[in-house]
Scaffold this motif. Structure first.
Motif, PDB file in Angstrom:
ATOM      1  N   ALA A 142       0.805  -1.231   0.000  1.00 51.89           N
ATOM      2  CA  ALA A 142       0.000   0.000   0.000  1.00 51.89           C
ATOM      3  C   ALA A 142       0.828   1.267   0.000  1.00 51.89           C
ATOM      4  CB  ALA A 142      -0.975   0.028   1.183  1.00 51.89           C
ATOM      5  N   LYS A 143       2.115   1.158  -0.304  1.00 56.20           N
ATOM      6  CA  LYS A 143       2.916   2.371  -0.291  1.00 56.20           C
ATOM      7  C   LYS A 143       3.515   2.610  -1.675  1.00 56.20           C
ATOM      8  CE  LYS A 143       4.136   2.134   4.560  1.00 56.20           C
ATOM      9  NZ  LYS A 143       3.120   1.140   4.847  1.00 56.20           N
ATOM     10  N   LEU A 170       9.267   6.799  -3.860  1.00 53.64           N
ATOM     11  CA  LEU A 170       9.846   7.589  -4.947  1.00 53.64           C
ATOM     12  C   LEU A 170      11.355   7.549  -4.760  1.00 53.64           C
ATOM     13  CD1 LEU A 170       7.266  10.406  -4.481  1.00 53.64           C
ATOM     14  CD2 LEU A 170       7.366   8.877  -6.404  1.00 53.64           C
ATOM     15  N   GLN A 225      10.755  10.038  -1.052  1.00 50.81           N
ATOM     16  CA  GLN A 225       9.514  10.256  -0.322  1.00 50.81           C
ATOM     17  C   GLN A 225       8.682   8.989  -0.352  1.00 50.81           C
ATOM     18  OE1 GLN A 225       7.668  13.878  -1.414  1.00 50.81           O
ATOM     19  NE2 GLN A 225       6.234  13.842   0.272  1.00 50.81           N
ATOM     20  N   LEU A 262       4.653   7.665  -0.137  1.00 47.10           N
ATOM     21  CA  LEU A 262       3.247   8.070  -0.189  1.00 47.10           C
ATOM     22  C   LEU A 262       2.440   6.951   0.460  1.00 47.10           C
ATOM     23  CD1 LEU A 262       3.244   9.202  -3.933  1.00 47.10           C
ATOM     24  CD2 LEU A 262       3.748  10.587  -1.938  1.00 47.10           C
ATOM     25  N   TYR A 321      -1.345  12.932  -7.084  1.00 51.29           N
ATOM     26  CA  TYR A 321      -0.469  13.769  -6.276  1.00 51.29           C
ATOM     27  C   TYR A 321       0.104  14.838  -7.201  1.00 51.29           C
ATOM     28  CZ  TYR A 321      -0.486   9.893  -2.932  1.00 51.29           C
ATOM     29  OH  TYR A 321      -0.845   8.929  -2.039  1.00 51.29           O
TER      30      TYR A 321
END
Lengths: 719, 299
Positions: free
Chosen positions: B122-123, B126, B138, B140, B169
């Motif tokens: 679920a992530k 980057l 990063q 998300l 995003y």
């Protein structure tokens, strides 16, 4: 003939030269017998190593299997067979070792050398030169190690000094008929006065025998210096090293050697002598005005001292502007400081020292209160001694009332408050004591269940029994995300209610919904009081356990979007990637965005806009400026700024249709549609209508939709 | 332009087991495909000849993305690692690990300096290709369930998740737009003009959503998509919407009319997991779980 008599090797040790048994009386013993002392000694191998007087090994492994190839003691190392590190290669040649005379000396030579050694003092320290006072010349001071120019030398040279000259200011001299500024001569320098004399005493640095205070208090010989005179150490028996605390009551009064006397700040070393001078005196700055005042006052009061000019302890006059202050005289303390004297606060007349009343701040201390208190404190008769206990007129409850302390429930209450009159009568009959307090049939706070009857009082009592959790803990347990009792929904609801009551979002009285006993026992969902209490205790413990996951652990787990955790959302097959989705409609029936999505009403209801902060590195990589998060309603802004995609789509479709029209297969329909579109596009493409359209289920959006997309087949809709 | 409907050459059967992803490079000259057999194959669609194979993955390959200059590509898969490959040398330049489950989708940004990877955990992470850092730039974490697909478009990152949301995003605006579709999202494709997003969901429907206000502009159905991740795409400058299906057919809809204009049978009637359209000419390539890859042309 020999054999039986001469026995050379015997296993039995020879204790004496005598034969052990009479059988061997006629045998001959050859050789000296082994001495008694050596016979039973067996030294370990490492003790039996043979070494010479210098500690070097001898025999070189002859008995222990040492392999040396003949190199023992030949290469200058203690082990003999390990050569000292000798390295010589093509790039690095071995260095030639310089041989010292020690290499050629043997033991006897070394002994001779040691005998010839003598320890003498070095030249400047030797006795021969002690009496001389070495005149310090510039050269001597600057002289460093022999052969080396000292740093001082170099510094001076850098500053323009030349060797041969002295040190000091330039002086005008007449040289060759002219006046010239010349440095002083070498033998007359600023340092001419330095005398290098030998120190042959034990005084400390800065000792000056001219200063009286530095002289030892007992003048037993000035040269002695700091060492105490033989008689000066106190020979009192109760102090001293090696003597314990000897309590001698010879003095009469109990002198406690361990008594910590108050520190006397006025003690001065060598004070006996200085009292003669008039006490300790120190320099204290006094302003001119004060000085005048002081001198005026001192002149008037102390006539004896005016004649003498006050001097400091070293005989010198005080510096100008300074006044000598003698402790104890009027000139000390108050005269010199600028402080005024302030009178102490006035004490009210009613003040009685010694009373400490600790009371409830809400109750005022009134004179009546004090009078009451006083009455209780006063002894009943003057004949009573102070040491005898007071007759307490007041009881504990009266006292607490006077003091204003909170009336505790149990204090002040006796058993008789809770008894019924019948019980009291029985007691009185049994004991024969009719002077019992009256019985008041009260109900105590912690009465048993059997006495409990429904009523507000009982409810309050019940609520008191609820185990409490810290508010913060309760709220964290609520936000834990995982609620226990997944199998029993009612219990879970009760648990959540309990947590909410503890965190403050719910009144605690809500908990009582489930606690009614009696006829509601039969009602489903209600608990008896004991079960209720048990359950509450369980909840109390559970709240401590189920806390939200923190940190790294939280990263490992995510909760799924739907409430029920038993269903899995993704099933994986070996060969393919399957994506099973949880049915949102079933699990989250109350969410309006879900229902809107299911109905196909996509728009503001299904959209959620929030701020998101990209990291600065990310923005840099994307070539985008880091956005500033101002509190602007982003959703509105975006709706306003961006032209509706619908319009864009219109244009797009317009172009596409035109393209298609250009191709071979152009149908009538298409051209018609084009015309329709043209009309619509020219008519006016308003943007704002979307907000309302999503909510209203009117025909208008449909028409627009159809017009834009030109849907000819209405039956196709199976959204 | 006409729709490519002809399968001139025999399908490519280099892969053993299902082929999960197939993609063109930016010029359309080559096709990269990745499958269950942990291989990535670079091949020429016109000649159907294999050019190079890239073998490094420990588990199946789930997604491939090509950089703007065609010199490198990135792949991800079941071994939770993202591999950055150099096309000519055939070796892995860099590997990024950090995901806690299989990585479902991966994409480059415009200048290939950032790689976005979405995973079953679920992530979205980057990654920075310019520095040698092992940690992502990063993370998300807004999604509640597996990220099934993602795409970087300009300064926007669009992700689709099994929790039913499409998240955009926007780096420029500093905002996150979450659109609830209501069904698990399996495929996301941004339109050429950047105004809308093609969303495939597990209710056998493909929706065209308006990015600016979250409304649905169009929906396409007729195919079957209930269980598998099936990718859909635009064709011919957004004229067509093409998708695979679980019934072994490739469906093509006219975007405006939402009519099914073509149904192409292939891949042994098995699930067609991915379709890709040539960037310039009317050519299409599709792959299925039978392991075959088919090139479709016009006439």
């Amino acid at each position: 003939m020999f054999a039986d008599s001469v026995k050379m090797s015997r296993k039995r040790p020879f204790s004496t030269a005598q034969p052990a048994s009479t059988n061997e009386a006629d045998s001959i013993f050859l050789g000296t017998p082994i001495a008694e002392a050596d016979q039973n000694t067996f030294a370990p191998v490492w003790k039996q190593e043979a070494r010479d007087e210098r500690g070097r090994k001898r025999f070189h492994g002859a008995f222990t299997g040492g392999f040396s190839a003949g190199y023992f003691n030949t290469v200058g190392s203690k082990d003999g067979w390990t050569p000292s590190t000798f390295k010589s290669s093509r790039t690095e040649r071995a260095e030639r070792k310089a041989l010292r005379p020690e290499d050629f000396m043997d033991e006897e030579d070394f002994a001779e050398q040691r005998a010839d050694e003598r320890l003498v003092a070095a030249a400047p320290f030797s006795a021969a030169t002690s009496s001389k006072v070495v005149e310090a010349g510039v050269q001597d001071i600057l002289r460093g190690a022999p052969g080396v120019e000292s740093v001082g030398y170099e510094l001076l040279k850098k500053m323009g000094w030349k060797p041969g000259f002295g040190i000091g200011a330039l002086r005008s001299q007449v040289v060759a008929g002219r006046k010239v500024m010349m440095p002083p001569r070498a033998d007359e320098t600023a340092m001419s006065g330095v005398r290098l004399t030998r120190k042959n005493n034990t005084h400390g640095l800065g000792y000056d025998s001219n200063v009286p205070s530095m002289r030892p208090s007992d003048e037993t010989g000035g040269a002695r210096g700091a060492w105490p005179a033989p008689g000066s150490i106190s020979t009192k028996k109760n102090s001293g090293i090696g003597v314990g605390v000897v309590n001698e009551y010879d003095d009469g009064d109990e002198e406690d050697p361990y008594e910590i006397k108050p520190i006397a700040y006025d003690r001065v070393l060598g004070s006996k002598k200085h009292k003669a001078l008039g006490g300790a005196s120190k320099h204290t700055f006094v302003s001119k005005n004060r000085a005048k005042l002081v001198s005026a006052s001192s002149i008037s009061t102390t006539t004896t001292t005016t004649s003498k000019l006050k001097r400091c302890y070293d005989g010198r006059l005080p510096l100008s502007g300074f006044l000598l202050v003698i402790s104890g005289s009027l000139t000390s303390s108050s005269m010199l400081t600028n402080e005024k004297e302030y009178a102490p606060p006035s004490i009210p007349e009613t003040y009685i020292p010694g009373i400490l009343i600790m009371h409830d701040p809400k109750t005022l201390i009134t004179p009546e209160l004090i009078a009451d208190f006083e009455k209780s404190r006063k002894p009943s008769s003057s004949l009573q001694s102070s040491s005898a206990p007071h007759q307490e007129r007041l009881s504990a409850s009266e006292r607490s009332r006077i003091l204003g302390s909170a009336q505790d429930h149990l204090q002040g209450k006796s058993v008789f408050d809770y008894m019924t009159p019948a019980q009291r009568e029985r007691l009185a009959k049994v004991t024969g004591n009719q002077q019992l307090p009256p019985a008041k049939s009260e109900v105590g706070p912690s009465s048993t269940q059997s006495e409990r009857n429904s009523g507000e009082r009982n409810e309050a009592a019940l609520l008191e029994l609820v185990p409490t959790i810290d508010k913060h803990q309760a709220s964290t347990a609520l936000s834990a995300g995982f609620m226990p009792y997944a199998d029993d929904n009612e219990k879970r609801v009760r648990y959540i209610i309990y947590l909410e009551s503890q965190s403050g979002t719910r009144p605690v009285s809500d908990l009582l919904v489930f606690s009614k006993s009696g006829d509601s026992d039969t009602a489903p969902g209600k608990l008896k009081v004991e079960d209720w209490m048990r359950e509450l205790k369980e909840f109390n413990k559970a709240a401590g356990l189920f806390r939200p996951l923190k940190g790294m652990l939280a990263n490992r787990f995510t909760s799924s979007a739907n409430a029920s955790t038993t269903k899995t959302s993704v099933v994986e097959d070996e060969n393919t990637v399957l994506f099973h989705g949880a049915d949102l409609k079933k699990d989250l029936p109350d969410r309006e965005d879900v229902s809107a999505a299911k109905m196909g009403m996509y728009g503001p209801l299904t959209r959620r806009v929030s701020t998101w902060a990209p990291s600065s590195l990310l923005c840099k990589r994307f070539g985008v400026r880091v956005p500033n998060m101002s509190a602007v309603d982003v959703s509105i802004a975006s709706a306003e700024l961006k032209p509706s995609a619908r319009d864009r789509l219109e244009l797009l479709s317009h172009n596409k249709l035109l393209n298609i029209a250009k191709d071979a297969d152009v149908s009538e329909e298409v051209t018609k549609r084009l015309e329709v579109q043209n009309v619509n596009a020219g008519g006016g493409s308003k943007i704002n209508a979307e907000v309302n359209e999503a909510l209203e289920q009117t025909k208008a959006p449909r028409d627009l939709f159809l017009a834009v997309f030109g849907d000819s087949d209405v039956e196709d809709e199976n959204v | 332009m006409p729709f490519p409907v002809y399968s001139r050459n025999a399908p490519l059967k280099e892969h053993v087991g299902p082929v999960h992803v197939v993609t063109y490079n930016t010029t359309g000259q080559y096709v990269l495909s990745g499958g269950q057999d942990r291989k990535i194959i670079l091949w020429n669609p016109n000649s159907s000849k294999l050019v190079k194979s890239y073998i490094a993955h420990g588990y199946e390959v789930l997604d491939i993305a090509v950089s703007y200059d065609n010199s490198k590509f990135v792949s991800c898969g079941g071994d939770r690692t993202i591999y950055l490959w150099d096309v000519t040398s055939g070796s892995t330049t860099r590997r990024f690990s950090g995901h806690m489950s299989r990585v479902n989708a991966v994409d480059f940004n415009a200048d290939a300096s950032v790689i976005a990877s979405g995973s079953y955990d679920a992530k979205v992470r980057l990654w920075d290709t310019k520095s040698s850092s092992q940690r992502p730039i990063q993370l998300l974490e807004e999604a509640k369930d597996s990220i099934s697909t993602l795409q970087i478009v300009g300064s926007q990152i669009i992700t689709g998740s099994v929790d039913g949301y499409v998240r955009v995003y926007d780096l420029r605006m500093g905002q996150l737009c979450e659109d609830l579709i209501g069904y698990p999202v399996t495929s996301i494709k941004d339109s050429t003009d950047g105004a809308c997003v093609l969303v495939s969901t597990l209710d056998s429907t493909i929706r065209l959503m308006d990015k600016s206000n979250g409304t649905m502009l169009q929906s396409f159905s007729g195919h079957l998509n209930k269980e598998y991740r099936i990718r859909s795409c635009f064709g011919d400058n957004d004229v067509y919407v093409i998708s695979g299906s679980e019934d072994g057919k490739i469906y093509a809809w006219d975007m405006l009319s939402r009519r099914v204009v073509h149904e192409l049978k292939g891949h042994g009637e098995k699930v067609i997991s991915c379709v890709a359209y040539h960037p310039k000419k009317p050519q299409m390539v599709s792959c299925g779980i039978d392991g075959s890859i088919q090139v479709w042309d016009c006439s």
